[in-house]
Write a protein that holds these residues in place. Sequence first.
Motif, mmCIF file in Angstrom:
data_model
loop_
_atom_site.group_PDB
_atom_site.id
_atom_site.type_symbol
_atom_site.label_atom_id
_atom_site.label_comp_id
_atom_site.label_asym_id
_atom_site.label_seq_id
_atom_site.Cartn_x
_atom_site.Cartn_y
_atom_site.Cartn_z
ATOM 1 N N VAL A 1 0.835 -1.204 0.000
ATOM 2 C CA VAL A 1 0.000 0.000 0.000
ATOM 3 C C VAL A 1 0.866 1.249 0.000
ATOM 4 N N LEU A 2 1.918 1.250 0.836
ATOM 5 C CA LEU A 2 2.814 2.418 0.913
ATOM 6 C C LEU A 2 3.526 2.645 -0.421
ATOM 7 N N VAL B 1 -8.133 -2.232 -3.375
ATOM 8 C CA VAL B 1 -8.702 -3.402 -2.706
ATOM 9 C C VAL B 1 -7.634 -3.996 -1.793
ATOM 10 N N VAL B 2 -7.903 -4.029 -0.491
ATOM 11 C CA VAL B 2 -6.928 -4.520 0.481
ATOM 12 C C VAL B 2 -7.411 -5.829 1.088
ATOM 13 N N VAL C 1 -4.829 0.039 5.641
ATOM 14 C CA VAL C 1 -4.952 1.457 5.257
ATOM 15 C C VAL C 1 -5.224 2.352 6.454
ATOM 16 N N GLU C 2 -5.196 1.779 7.659
ATOM 17 C CA GLU C 2 -5.459 2.589 8.846
ATOM 18 C C GLU C 2 -4.385 3.671 9.009
ATOM 19 N N GLY C 3 -4.840 4.905 9.214
ATOM 20 C CA GLY C 3 -3.926 6.020 9.438
ATOM 21 C C GLY C 3 -3.241 6.547 8.195
ATOM 22 N N LEU C 4 -3.599 6.033 7.016
ATOM 23 C CA LEU C 4 -2.969 6.472 5.776
ATOM 24 C C LEU C 4 -3.868 7.443 5.022
ATOM 25 N N ILE D 1 -12.229 2.352 -1.564
ATOM 26 C CA ILE D 1 -11.498 1.331 -0.804
ATOM 27 C C ILE D 1 -12.422 0.156 -0.560
ATOM 28 N N MET D 2 -11.964 -1.032 -0.917
ATOM 29 C CA MET D 2 -12.695 -2.280 -0.701
ATOM 30 C C MET D 2 -11.881 -3.189 0.194
ATOM 31 N N ALA D 3 -12.606 -4.041 0.930
ATOM 32 C CA ALA D 3 -11.982 -5.069 1.769
ATOM 33 C C ALA D 3 -12.831 -6.343 1.668
ATOM 34 N N PRO D 4 -12.324 -7.481 2.143
ATOM 35 C CA PRO D 4 -13.088 -8.730 2.066
ATOM 36 C C PRO D 4 -14.418 -8.647 2.806
#
Length: 274
Positions: A69-70, A92-93, A99-102, A110-113
């Motif tokens: 991500v970074l 998509v993470v 992505v917390e704090g970014l 932003i997508m997640a499972p």
Amino acid sequence: MTTKLDARDVITLLRNHYNAPNRPKGWLFAPEIQAPNSDRRADLITAPLTRSGGSAIIGHEVKVSRSDVLAELADPTKHDDWAKYCDRWYLVVSDPTLVEGLDIPDHWGIMAPPSGRRTRSMTIIRKAPKLSPIGSSDGWMKLARWQTFRADEGLAEAARDVAWKEREADQLRAQVQNLQAAGTRSISPHLQTGLDLINRVSRRTSDEELWGNVDLDAIAAAVVDVEATRRAAETQRREIEALERYLDPARGSLAKHLASAKRLGAQGEIRSAS
């Protein structure tokens, strides 16, 4: 303990998100597709296949580690070769904590499972805003070419599958012939179903409708039934042979007793006559 997901796992989750299993496909699903006029690839591009789905091309960049991500944030223009043809773009993470704090660019969704009660649909952490593509025609043309290439691959794979099924049919025929040679005359319903399907395969190997309707479980059940029937016949034959060996001494003794009884009977008749 939560299982760590890799990129392939996330792509599988996205596939189920867009196209529910056992339902008609509503989205073109194009993983690892090269951008128009560029060597850059997107992890996933999706586009609707139905009128109700609209005409939006949606891009996805999949990340499964914080460092990934970074790295993406260090050069947020990396995906522009595809994003400029897309109506929405998602990061998509594999886990929301990545992505917390970014500071994620505002034009990225932003997508997640799936989480909570969700078992299929992805979790939308932030909905992607509507973008202004420079022109989607090149994007759609690329998707059409990609789909055509995949269709050609599918036909080649289908041809290989037909050849493989023909070999399976030949093996099943050989088993049936061996069973018949062993003297078993009766054919079970499962085996008859399998033989019927094999005959259809032989006559119509190129018929797509046949392959869409064929019940592979019936063929598998027929093969299993052949083996079970043959084993039963062999077991019965061995039991009969063992019984015959067991009865041989008794038959020999019985024959002696009968011969002795006949001799005694004959002697009695002779004495009676005299």
